[in-house]
Design a protein around this motif. Structure first.
Motif, PDB file in Angstrom:
ATOM      1  N   HIS A   1       0.819  -1.218   0.000  1.00  0.00           N
ATOM      2  CA  HIS A   1       0.000   0.000   0.000  1.00  0.00           C
ATOM      3  C   HIS A   1       0.843   1.253   0.000  1.00  0.00           C
ATOM      4  O   HIS A   1       1.671   1.454   0.873  1.00  0.00           O
ATOM      5  CB  HIS A   1      -0.906   0.010   1.238  1.00  0.00           C
TER       6      HIS A   1
ATOM      7  N   GLY B   1      -0.806   4.209  -0.196  1.00  0.00           N
ATOM      8  CA  GLY B   1      -1.712   5.265   0.257  1.00  0.00           C
ATOM      9  C   GLY B   1      -1.964   6.294  -0.844  1.00  0.00           C
ATOM     10  O   GLY B   1      -1.683   6.051  -2.012  1.00  0.00           O
TER      11      GLY B   1
ATOM     12  N   LEU C   1       1.255   3.497   6.984  1.00  0.00           N
ATOM     13  CA  LEU C   1       0.167   3.048   6.114  1.00  0.00           C
ATOM     14  C   LEU C   1      -0.382   1.681   6.540  1.00  0.00           C
ATOM     15  O   LEU C   1      -1.285   1.141   5.900  1.00  0.00           O
ATOM     16  CB  LEU C   1       0.636   3.007   4.654  1.00  0.00           C
TER      17      LEU C   1
ATOM     18  N   LEU D   1      -4.035   1.167   6.652  1.00  0.00           N
ATOM     19  CA  LEU D   1      -4.785   0.817   5.438  1.00  0.00           C
ATOM     20  C   LEU D   1      -4.520  -0.618   4.984  1.00  0.00           C
ATOM     21  O   LEU D   1      -5.344  -1.210   4.300  1.00  0.00           O
ATOM     22  CB  LEU D   1      -4.431   1.787   4.302  1.00  0.00           C
ATOM     23  N   ALA D   2      -3.346  -1.158   5.321  1.00  0.00           N
ATOM     24  CA  ALA D   2      -3.014  -2.539   4.906  1.00  0.00           C
ATOM     25  C   ALA D   2      -2.364  -3.274   6.071  1.00  0.00           C
ATOM     26  O   ALA D   2      -1.161  -3.535   6.071  1.00  0.00           O
ATOM     27  CB  ALA D   2      -2.097  -2.518   3.694  1.00  0.00           C
TER      28      ALA D   2
ATOM     29  N   ASN E   1       1.542  -4.108   4.921  1.00  0.00           N
ATOM     30  CA  ASN E   1       2.586  -3.079   5.042  1.00  0.00           C
ATOM     31  C   ASN E   1       3.578  -3.302   6.183  1.00  0.00           C
ATOM     32  O   ASN E   1       4.770  -3.080   5.990  1.00  0.00           O
ATOM     33  CB  ASN E   1       1.969  -1.680   5.122  1.00  0.00           C
TER      34      ASN E   1
ATOM     35  N   PHE F   1       5.305   0.298  -5.191  1.00  0.00           N
ATOM     36  CA  PHE F   1       3.992   0.197  -4.546  1.00  0.00           C
ATOM     37  C   PHE F   1       2.971  -0.476  -5.458  1.00  0.00           C
ATOM     38  O   PHE F   1       2.833  -0.112  -6.636  1.00  0.00           O
ATOM     39  CB  PHE F   1       3.503   1.601  -4.164  1.00  0.00           C
TER      40      PHE F   1
ATOM     41  N   THR G   1      -0.141  -0.215  -5.289  1.00  0.00           N
ATOM     42  CA  THR G   1      -1.286   0.663  -5.547  1.00  0.00           C
ATOM     43  C   THR G   1      -0.967   1.697  -6.631  1.00  0.00           C
ATOM     44  O   THR G   1      -1.874   2.326  -7.162  1.00  0.00           O
ATOM     45  CB  THR G   1      -1.654   1.424  -4.257  1.00  0.00           C
TER      46      THR G   1
ATOM     47  N   TYR H   1      -8.224   2.205  -3.813  1.00  0.00           N
ATOM     48  CA  TYR H   1      -6.808   2.343  -4.170  1.00  0.00           C
ATOM     49  C   TYR H   1      -6.438   1.353  -5.266  1.00  0.00           C
ATOM     50  O   TYR H   1      -5.785   1.700  -6.227  1.00  0.00           O
ATOM     51  CB  TYR H   1      -5.917   2.107  -2.945  1.00  0.00           C
TER      52      TYR H   1
ATOM     53  N   PHE I   1      -4.971  -2.788  -6.232  1.00  0.00           N
ATOM     54  CA  PHE I   1      -3.711  -3.512  -5.957  1.00  0.00           C
ATOM     55  C   PHE I   1      -3.247  -4.231  -7.228  1.00  0.00           C
ATOM     56  O   PHE I   1      -3.852  -4.060  -8.276  1.00  0.00           O
ATOM     57  CB  PHE I   1      -3.910  -4.491  -4.802  1.00  0.00           C
TER      58      PHE I   1
ATOM     59  N   THR J   1      -9.023  -2.051   0.335  1.00  0.00           N
ATOM     60  CA  THR J   1      -8.224  -3.217   0.718  1.00  0.00           C
ATOM     61  C   THR J   1      -8.326  -4.254  -0.408  1.00  0.00           C
ATOM     62  O   THR J   1      -9.172  -4.112  -1.295  1.00  0.00           O
ATOM     63  CB  THR J   1      -8.742  -3.860   2.028  1.00  0.00           C
TER      64      THR J   1
END
Ligand code: ADP
Length: 392
Positions: free
Chosen positions: A89, A91, A111, A114-115, A119, A142, A144, A172, A174, A226
């Motif tokens: 992630h 972000g 971050l 968020l993960a 992360n 990354f 994202t 976001y 992946f 996510t």
């Protein structure tokens, strides 16, 4: 340059050693059960498979053992120039790959909100490599990042704006490195400029995501805040009505941790079938087991719906590309999806090419198919090595 790429999980460490001169993989492998009993490392070095069974107390212990092996075999008198890290992630702020500084590392750790699964492990991998290779450049790539081009109306959820801003809640996406890689390879395979193509890339593995790539840029993708959103996955639920989650929490008396485990570990192919999270097992049993039949069709139907939605999002689609464990290997998934889209997108599948086993980039539609269909083996590690070499 010799680039080591690392993908650190909480108890695992995947590694690849790549010579960027000719982009060959000198070695790849994984250390598993780090910090647990029955640890082991397995690898392929110059085509030879190897394995050592050894408990590793932490990631540093694991990387040391890996490097001892690589120095004896794949590296010999050469040395690693730099290390590239897969970071889940980035972000809202991290886009392009970054040279890791103490500030970048701190932000990757922050971050974790968020993960939480990925992360902290990725940051641990970076810290470990900094200890083992002091002074050598470390680069974070990354997952994202490729999706930073998604427009605001496609990344916004229908939730209160202030809360989304406060907690940075938005789509976001992946698997960005994979989607970008296969989109670029698709253009090469079709011998057309990437900026002329509307591509839908289907990364279907244990985790799956589908992306709309318009003129080389991601404009929408199925995973969200996510990696839980989107099509059903091995053990992850994919998109479900948020109301179903509230019902489960209430009726089963589940807290955040409990519902998180249910949605991430007990759902998807495993949850629907009760048989397995591995599509091979579902495919083998679907003729005789109705739960397996249902699981297979739910997966394929979900893929069809995303492709239809993204064809609408881009006002057309020139090519659909399949990649990752299921996308590269499951001819029956590709056939189900393509046959269902035959009228809408004018797809004509070349059955012989679709059914043939291959590790090569290939076009599996006929020359007269209105929408082309490709299979491209993904290579996220090569992309990470390329980015790392470029920054170094
Ligand atoms: P990850 O997301 O962990 O990187 P992969 O991309 O390696 O996973 O995909 C793993 C999944 O691919 C397996 O769980 C399995 O369901 C599927 N798969 C691999 N080989 C085949 C095959 N020959 N036929 C059908 N599915 C396959």
């Amino acid at each position: 340059m010799i680039i080591l790429t690392l993908n650190a999980g909480s108890s695992s460490l995947k590694f690849n050693l790549i010579d960027t001169a000719d982009e060959t993989a000198l070695a790849d492998g994984i250390a598993e059960r780090i910090g647990l009993s029955d640890g082991f490392i397995r690898w392929t070095i110059q085509g030879e498979k190897g394995r050592v069974d050894q408990d590793m107390k932490d990631h540093k212990d694991a990387l040391k053992t890996i490097m001892d092996e690589l120095r004896k075999t794949a590296l010999k008198d050469r040395d690693v120039t730099a290390v590239g890290h897969r970071v889940a992630h980035g972000g809202p702020h991290f886009g392009d790959p970054m040279l890791v500084t103490p500030k970048v590392l701190q932000e990757i750790e922050e971050l974790a909100a968020l993960a939480p699964l990925h992360n902290p492990a990725n940051a641990l991998g970076i810290k470990t490599a900094m200890e083992i290779f002091p002074g050598k450049p470390q680069v974070a790539v990354f997952d994202t990042a490729f999706h930073n081009s998604i427009p605001d109306y496609a990344y916004t959820y229908g939730l209160p704006k202030e809360l989304c801003a406060k907690y940075e809640i938005r789509r976001y996406g992946f698997h960005g490195t994979s989607h970008r890689y296969v989109a670029e390879r698709t253009a090469l395979l079709l011998a057309k400029p990437l900026d002329m193509l509307k591509i839908i890339t289907c990364h279907l593995g244990n985790g799956s995501s589908i992306t709309a790539v318009n003129k080389g840029k991601s404009v929408d993708t199925s995973m969200g805040l996510t990696p839980l959103e989107g099509v059903i996955m091995g053990t992850r639920c994919g998109s479900v009505d948020a109301g179903a989650i509230i019902t489960l929490m209430e009726k089963e008396n589940l807290d955040a941790k409990g519902i998180n485990a249910l949605l991430n570990k007990q759902s998807g192919l495993l949850g629907i079938s009760g048989v397995s999270s591995d599509l091979r097992d579902i495919e083998e049993s679907r003729a005789s087991n109705d739960s397996s039949r249902l699981t297979f069709e739910t997966l394929c139907y979900g893929i069809v719906k995303y492709i239809g939605a993204y064809a609408a999002a881009m006002d057309g689609v020139d090519v659909i590309t399949f990649t990752a464990g299921i996308g590269e290997n499951s001819n029956s998934t590709r056939a189900w999806v393509c046959n269902r889209l035959r009228n809408l997108l004018g797809i004509e599948l070349n059955e012989a090419v679709n059914n043939a086993r291959s590790k090569e980039d290939r076009i599996i539609s006929t020359p007269s198919s209105r929408t082309a269909v490709c299979v491209i083996p993904t290579n996220e590690e090569l992309m990470i090595a390329r980015y790392t070499a470029k920054l170094v």
